[in-house]
Design a protein around this motif. Structure first.
Motif, PDB file in Angstrom:
ATOM      1  N   ASN A  51       0.850  -1.185   0.000  1.00 39.64           N
ATOM      2  CA  ASN A  51       0.000   0.000   0.000  1.00 39.64           C
ATOM      3  C   ASN A  51       0.890   1.242   0.000  1.00 39.64           C
ATOM      4  OD1 ASN A  51      -2.375   1.612   0.306  1.00 39.64           O
ATOM      5  ND2 ASN A  51      -1.991   1.706   2.502  1.00 39.64           N
ATOM      6  N   ILE A  52       0.618   2.165  -0.922  1.00 39.32           N
ATOM      7  CA  ILE A  52       1.334   3.443  -0.979  1.00 39.32           C
ATOM      8  C   ILE A  52       0.353   4.519  -0.539  1.00 39.32           C
ATOM      9  CG2 ILE A  52       2.580   5.075  -2.433  1.00 39.32           C
ATOM     10  CD1 ILE A  52       3.984   2.378  -2.283  1.00 39.32           C
ATOM     11  N   ARG A  53       0.777   5.356   0.376  1.00 37.30           N
ATOM     12  CA  ARG A  53      -0.096   6.408   0.888  1.00 37.30           C
ATOM     13  C   ARG A  53       0.733   7.577   1.391  1.00 37.30           C
ATOM     14  NH1 ARG A  53       0.582   6.227   6.242  1.00 37.30           N
ATOM     15  NH2 ARG A  53       1.057   4.243   7.250  1.00 37.30           N
ATOM     16  N   SER A  54       0.036   8.655   1.728  1.00 37.45           N
ATOM     17  CA  SER A  54       0.697   9.815   2.319  1.00 37.45           C
ATOM     18  C   SER A  54       1.095   9.522   3.760  1.00 37.45           C
ATOM     19  CB  SER A  54      -0.231  11.031   2.314  1.00 37.45           C
ATOM     20  OG  SER A  54      -0.483  11.465   1.024  1.00 37.45           O
ATOM     21  N   PHE A  55       2.124  10.178   4.190  1.00 37.34           N
ATOM     22  CA  PHE A  55       2.603  10.108   5.564  1.00 37.34           C
ATOM     23  C   PHE A  55       1.486  10.508   6.520  1.00 37.34           C
ATOM     24  CE2 PHE A  55       4.308  12.162   9.298  1.00 37.34           C
ATOM     25  CZ  PHE A  55       5.334  11.332   9.691  1.00 37.34           C
ATOM     26  N   GLN A  56       1.415   9.826   7.653  1.00 35.47           N
ATOM     27  CA  GLN A  56       0.511  10.174   8.747  1.00 35.47           C
ATOM     28  C   GLN A  56       1.365  10.386   9.995  1.00 35.47           C
ATOM     29  OE1 GLN A  56      -2.059   6.770   8.982  1.00 35.47           O
ATOM     30  NE2 GLN A  56      -3.005   7.193   7.009  1.00 35.47           N
ATOM     31  N   LEU A  57       0.888  11.199  10.893  1.00 33.01           N
ATOM     32  CA  LEU A  57       1.653  11.499  12.106  1.00 33.01           C
ATOM     33  C   LEU A  57       2.076  10.237  12.842  1.00 33.01           C
ATOM     34  CD1 LEU A  57       2.843  13.703  13.828  1.00 33.01           C
ATOM     35  CD2 LEU A  57       0.659  13.889  15.017  1.00 33.01           C
ATOM     36  N   SER A  58       1.248   9.223  12.821  1.00 32.68           N
ATOM     37  CA  SER A  58       1.583   7.971  13.507  1.00 32.68           C
ATOM     38  C   SER A  58       2.760   7.241  12.851  1.00 32.68           C
ATOM     39  CB  SER A  58       0.362   7.046  13.551  1.00 32.68           C
ATOM     40  OG  SER A  58      -0.078   6.739  12.243  1.00 32.68           O
ATOM     41  N   ASP A  59       3.183   7.687  11.660  1.00 30.04           N
ATOM     42  CA  ASP A  59       4.308   7.076  10.949  1.00 30.04           C
ATOM     43  C   ASP A  59       5.667   7.632  11.377  1.00 30.04           C
ATOM     44  OD1 ASP A  59       2.615   5.552   9.277  1.00 30.04           O
ATOM     45  OD2 ASP A  59       2.412   7.235   7.874  1.00 30.04           O
ATOM     46  N   ALA A  60       5.678   8.668  12.190  1.00 31.38           N
ATOM     47  CA  ALA A  60       6.929   9.389  12.481  1.00 31.38           C
ATOM     48  C   ALA A  60       8.053   8.470  12.954  1.00 31.38           C
ATOM     49  CB  ALA A  60       6.678  10.501  13.496  1.00 31.38           C
ATOM     50  N   ILE A  98       5.108  13.558   1.367  1.00 35.75           N
ATOM     51  CA  ILE A  98       5.934  12.468   1.877  1.00 35.75           C
ATOM     52  C   ILE A  98       5.096  11.208   1.721  1.00 35.75           C
ATOM     53  CG2 ILE A  98       7.117  11.469   3.871  1.00 35.75           C
ATOM     54  CD1 ILE A  98       7.469  14.370   4.884  1.00 35.75           C
ATOM     55  N   MET A  99       5.584  10.300   0.896  1.00 31.24           N
ATOM     56  CA  MET A  99       4.853   9.078   0.600  1.00 31.24           C
ATOM     57  C   MET A  99       5.500   7.921   1.371  1.00 31.24           C
ATOM     58  SD  MET A  99       2.832  10.591  -1.474  1.00 31.24           S
ATOM     59  CE  MET A  99       1.814   9.169  -1.807  1.00 31.24           C
ATOM     60  N   VAL A 100       4.680   6.989   1.806  1.00 31.46           N
ATOM     61  CA  VAL A 100       5.208   5.800   2.472  1.00 31.46           C
ATOM     62  C   VAL A 100       4.639   4.557   1.802  1.00 31.46           C
ATOM     63  CG1 VAL A 100       5.585   6.936   4.696  1.00 31.46           C
ATOM     64  CG2 VAL A 100       3.419   5.765   4.265  1.00 31.46           C
ATOM     65  N   ALA A 101       5.421   3.503   1.844  1.00 29.32           N
ATOM     66  CA  ALA A 101       4.983   2.186   1.367  1.00 29.32           C
ATOM     67  C   ALA A 101       4.913   1.287   2.585  1.00 29.32           C
ATOM     68  CB  ALA A 101       5.982   1.629   0.352  1.00 29.32           C
ATOM     69  N   GLU A 102       3.812   0.553   2.685  1.00 29.28           N
ATOM     70  CA  GLU A 102       3.691  -0.376   3.793  1.00 29.28           C
ATOM     71  C   GLU A 102       3.229  -1.727   3.272  1.00 29.28           C
ATOM     72  OE1 GLU A 102       0.859   0.938   6.719  1.00 29.28           O
ATOM     73  OE2 GLU A 102      -0.695   1.242   5.228  1.00 29.28           O
ATOM     74  N   GLN A 103       3.660  -2.734   3.974  1.00 29.12           N
ATOM     75  CA  GLN A 103       3.264  -4.102   3.639  1.00 29.12           C
ATOM     76  C   GLN A 103       3.035  -4.844   4.942  1.00 29.12           C
ATOM     77  OE1 GLN A 103       5.137  -6.003   0.241  1.00 29.12           O
ATOM     78  NE2 GLN A 103       5.531  -7.784   1.528  1.00 29.12           N
ATOM     79  N   ASP A 104       1.890  -5.426   5.073  1.00 29.07           N
ATOM     80  CA  ASP A 104       1.525  -6.155   6.287  1.00 29.07           C
ATOM     81  C   ASP A 104       1.728  -5.303   7.543  1.00 29.07           C
ATOM     82  OD1 ASP A 104       0.924  -8.420   4.730  1.00 29.07           O
ATOM     83  OD2 ASP A 104       3.019  -9.072   4.796  1.00 29.07           O
ATOM     84  N   GLY A 105       1.376  -4.013   7.446  1.00 29.50           N
ATOM     85  CA  GLY A 105       1.477  -3.111   8.580  1.00 29.50           C
ATOM     86  C   GLY A 105       2.866  -2.587   8.872  1.00 29.50           C
ATOM     87  N   GLU A 106       3.850  -2.966   8.062  1.00 25.90           N
ATOM     88  CA  GLU A 106       5.238  -2.546   8.273  1.00 25.90           C
ATOM     89  C   GLU A 106       5.634  -1.522   7.215  1.00 25.90           C
ATOM     90  OE1 GLU A 106       9.726  -4.504   8.121  1.00 25.90           O
ATOM     91  OE2 GLU A 106       7.980  -5.800   7.913  1.00 25.90           O
ATOM     92  N   LEU A 107       6.270  -0.429   7.641  1.00 24.04           N
ATOM     93  CA  LEU A 107       6.766   0.558   6.686  1.00 24.04           C
ATOM     94  C   LEU A 107       8.011  -0.005   5.998  1.00 24.04           C
ATOM     95  CD1 LEU A 107       6.362   3.936   8.596  1.00 24.04           C
ATOM     96  CD2 LEU A 107       4.906   2.970   6.824  1.00 24.04           C
ATOM     97  N   ILE A 108       7.957  -0.064   4.669  1.00 21.80           N
ATOM     98  CA  ILE A 108       9.083  -0.633   3.923  1.00 21.80           C
ATOM     99  C   ILE A 108       9.736   0.368   2.978  1.00 21.80           C
ATOM    100  CG2 ILE A 108       8.186  -2.976   4.104  1.00 21.80           C
ATOM    101  CD1 ILE A 108       7.219  -2.690   1.160  1.00 21.80           C
ATOM    102  N   GLY A 109       9.133   1.552   2.831  1.00 19.73           N
ATOM    103  CA  GLY A 109       9.714   2.563   1.957  1.00 19.73           C
ATOM    104  C   GLY A 109       9.152   3.935   2.259  1.00 19.73           C
ATOM    105  N   ALA A 110       9.927   4.951   1.926  1.00 17.35           N
ATOM    106  CA  ALA A 110       9.488   6.335   2.104  1.00 17.35           C
ATOM    107  C   ALA A 110      10.129   7.194   1.025  1.00 17.35           C
ATOM    108  CB  ALA A 110       9.886   6.854   3.485  1.00 17.35           C
ATOM    109  N   LEU A 111       9.406   8.214   0.623  1.00 19.15           N
ATOM    110  CA  LEU A 111       9.889   9.156  -0.389  1.00 19.15           C
ATOM    111  C   LEU A 111       9.524  10.552   0.065  1.00 19.15           C
ATOM    112  CD1 LEU A 111      11.089   9.748  -3.194  1.00 19.15           C
ATOM    113  CD2 LEU A 111       8.821   9.361  -4.148  1.00 19.15           C
TER     114      LEU A 111
END
Length: 141
Positions: free
Chosen positions: A2-11, A45-58
Motif C-alpha cells: 500500500n502506498i499512501r501519504s505520511f501520517q503522524l503515527s508514521d513518524a 511524503i509518501m510511504v509504502a507499507e506491507q503487512d502493517g510494516e513501513l518498507i519505503g518512504a519518499l
C-alpha cells in the motif's frame, strides 16, 4: 503493498526506516529536510507499507511551482521489488494534482544509488538538479 501519504503515527517508523536504509551521513543530512517538509506539507511524503510494516518512504517538495524528489529510502529487505517505483509514481500523481511545471530529482551524492531507478522511469540528466542549495526544504531556519 500500500502506498499512501505520511501520517503522524508514521513518524517513528519512518525515522527507523531512514536509519536502516540510508548511510549514517545521508540519514543525518535527511532528518532536517524531512522535519521541515512535515511542517509544511506532509502529503508530499509518501510511504509504502506491507503487512502493517513501513518498507519505503519518499520525501518530495514543491519549490517555486516545481516538484522535487528529494530522498527515497527502501528497507534493504524489500529492494528491487518495485517499492521505489511505486513511491515515485505516487508522488508524480501528487505533483500532477498540484499542477507543478516540472519535476526534478535532487542530484546530491546521497542519491547516486537511486539514479538508475530515476533513469529507468524517464528522468534524464536534464531533470537532475545538481545545484539545489536554495531549495526551501534545505533552508536552515
Amino acid at each position: 503493498m500500500n502506498i499512501r501519504s505520511f501520517q503522524l503515527s508514521d513518524a517513528n517508523g519512518v525515522t527507523e526506516l531512514l536509519a536502516a536504509a540510508l548511510s549514517e551521513d545521508c540519514f543525518e543530512n535527511t532528518m532536517g529536510p524531512f522535519a521541515r517538509q512535515l511542517s509544511w506539507d506532509s502529503d508530499l511524503i509518501m510511504v509504502a507499507e506491507q503487512d502493517g510494516e513501513l518498507i519505503g518512504a519518499l520525501i518530495g517538495t514543491i519549490d517555486q511551482n516545481h516538484g522535487c524528489i528529494y530522498r527515497i529510502a527502501v528497507h534493504p529487505d524489500f529492494r528491487r521489488q518495485g517499492v521505489g517505483k511505486a513511491l515515485v509514481k505516487a508522488l508524480e500523481q501528487r505533483f500532477q494534482q498540484r499542477k507543478v511545471r516540472g519535476v526534478w530529482v535532487a542530484g546530491d551524492e546521497h542519491n547516486k544509488a537511486a539514479m538508475p531507478l530515476y533513469e529507468a522511469m524517464g528522468y534524464g540528466a536534464s531533470q537532475v538538479m545538481k545545484a539545489f542549495q536554495n531549495l526551501s526544504i534545505l533552508a536552515h531556519s
